[in-house]
Design an enzyme around this catalytic site. Structure first.
Site, PDB file in Angstrom:
ATOM      1  N   TYR A 139     -20.121   2.043 -27.603  1.00  0.00           N
ATOM      2  CA  TYR A 139     -21.020   0.988 -28.438  1.00  0.00           C
ATOM      3  C   TYR A 139     -22.248   0.973 -29.329  1.00  0.00           C
ATOM      4  O   TYR A 139     -22.914   2.343 -29.251  1.00  0.00           O
ATOM      5  CB  TYR A 139     -21.833   0.531 -26.816  1.00  0.00           C
ATOM      6  N   ASP A 234     -23.144   8.102 -34.821  1.00  0.00           N
ATOM      7  CA  ASP A 234     -24.139   7.274 -34.286  1.00  0.00           C
ATOM      8  C   ASP A 234     -24.511   8.197 -33.046  1.00  0.00           C
ATOM      9  O   ASP A 234     -24.521   8.519 -32.091  1.00  0.00           O
ATOM     10  CB  ASP A 234     -23.297   6.286 -32.907  1.00  0.00           C
ATOM     11  N   LYS A 262     -33.649   6.095 -30.349  1.00  0.00           N
ATOM     12  CA  LYS A 262     -34.554   5.841 -29.410  1.00  0.00           C
ATOM     13  C   LYS A 262     -35.685   7.363 -28.717  1.00  0.00           C
ATOM     14  O   LYS A 262     -36.767   7.133 -29.300  1.00  0.00           O
ATOM     15  CB  LYS A 262     -33.638   6.468 -28.149  1.00  0.00           C
TER      16      LYS A 262
END
Length: 422
Positions: A139, A234, A262
């Site tokens: 994702y 990613d 994050k």
């Protein structure tokens, strides 16, 4: 149905602002948070839960770490948004470039989704090609070109996996199974002249935790170099989670572009894209690839991120975090073995997942075959016992520096007791 759930569903679709929070993957009613402190999250009903979700990864220091709270409070006293550059943004970019050798320049954005979306646009602008290759189960945010599923058989041309995504957009994305070198090779050979980039989670962490097979990431690096495409890592989840820097520092592979998020925001909204200067200078205003954001580099997010990274840099907790997580996971594996419960608990650093399966998993296709009903039973039982896992069989659990021996032993005992019911 709780009063808060009823109120929420009247004014917010399904009562949540992100789908997994609705708990539909695990059944039951969603929780509503009141506060967090250290390894705990407290609900509005007064229940204190040991938290292994940790906001899906950014809270590596636990909830409300005093240094982070102080940094946010101090920054807010001077203003919450300027829409001009601050020295703190420069400091954050300098810190990232020192920690991750492949990154020479950084553009700070507002989320991991925005970072990945920008990375793909930048790859297309730099290479003047159209197609992107991604992996099923990985994702990279909810931009149109990445909300796709595999289609068209061996050809790997994607089809839309969300209403509102046009098939023409989806067809610029190729999809291969994670860890499947043969499928990647066939797709790249077929589309190499129009392939702008391969984007990959170097450790897949959005289908649960699925590590790369030996040689898989190096193969992607070699393949992209041969065909002139870019390699995008990613590392929104893995950046500063496993070590000081990215997982690329561990596997010694340098991608062309890296997406972060994050942890670099310390629990506040943030994202970043970084890479080689010749690629990054294609971004406006230096180049033709447009990206902008009023709140990009927001002083509150940057302050929280800088504070978190400075604690990580000073305290170097990674070895301890790994030892703690290994102890936790090994204890549960041992208990499951004694109880003859077939469970896989992949673990890397302070990340781990629970899969009810007989053999290790290597792809999303493997994950889909696991006994998800057993995870739901475990999740529900743990929640009643005061332990909160991510509310989906397809998410990764996290450990923080705030999880101490007492909490670990309580968690091990509780999980072991619940495994007996499976």
């Amino acid at each position: 149905m709780t009063e808060l759930k009823q109120r929420a569903e009247k004014v917010i679709p399904a009562g949540v602002n992100s789908p997994v929070r609705a708990f539909r993957s695990v059944g039951g009613n969603p929780i509503f948070a009141k506060r967090g402190q250290g390894p705990y999250i407290e609900t509005t009903t007064g229940h204190q839960l040991i938290d292994y979700c940790l906001s899906f990864g950014p809270l590596i220091l636990g909830h409300a770490h005093p240094d982070v709270v102080h940094a946010i409070s101090e920054a807010a006293q001077y203003g919450t948004s300027y829409a001009v550059t601050t020295e703190a943004e420069i400091e954050l970019a300098e810190l990232i470039t020192r920690a991750i050798p492949s990154i020479q320049q950084v553009r700070v954005v507002n989320s991991g989704t925005e970072a990945c979306m920008t990375a793909l646009r930048l790859a297309r602008g730099f290479t003047r090609r159209n197609k992107i290759l991604k992996f099923s189960g990985c994702y990279h945010g909810h931009s149109d070109g990445l909300l796709v599923r595999a289609g068209s058989g061996v050809a790997g041309i994607a089809t839309a996996s969300s209403s509102g995504v046009t098939e023409s957009t989806a067809q610029d994305t190729l999809v291969a199974p994670y860890n499947d070198i043969d499928r990647v090779s066939r797709l790249v050979n077929q589309h190499k002249d129009d392939l702008a980039a391969i984007i990959v989670e170097p450790i897949a962490a959005n289908m649960g935790l699925v590590p790369p097979n030996p040689g898989f990431l190096q193969y992607l690096r070699n393949l992209t170099k041969q065909c002139g495409a870019l390699l995008i890592f990613d590392e929104v989840i893995t950046g500063f989670r496993l070590n000081w820097g990215g997982y690329q520092n561990v596997c010694d592979i340098m991608p062309d572009l890296t997406c972060l998020g994050k942890i670099i925001g310390g629990g506040m909204p943030i994202g970043a894209i970084g890479g080689r200067s010749d690629i990054m200078e294609c971004i406006a205003p230096l180049g033709p690839v447009y990206q902008a954001g009023t709140l990009s580099g927001n002083p509150i997010s940057v302050a929280a991120g800088l504070s978190t990274l400075k604690v990580l840099q000073d305290q170097k907790p990674y070895s301890h975090l790994e030892k703690t997580t290994v102890y936790f996971v090994e204890a549960i594996r041992s208990a499951a073995s004694e109880l003859n419960v077939k469970i896989q608990i992949p673990q890397l650093g302070s990340m781990f997942s629970f899969f009810f399966a007989n053999t290790p998993l290597h792809s999303f296709e493997d994950v889909e075959k696991t006994k998800k009903e057993n995870f739901i039973t475990l999740f529900s039982g743990l929640l009643k016992e005061g332990i909160y896992l991510p509310p989906s069989p397809f998410e990764t659990c996290f450990m923080s520096t705030a999880h101490d021996d007492h909490i670990l032993q309580k968690s091990i005992d509780t999980v072991t007791r619940l495994l007996r019911t499976l």
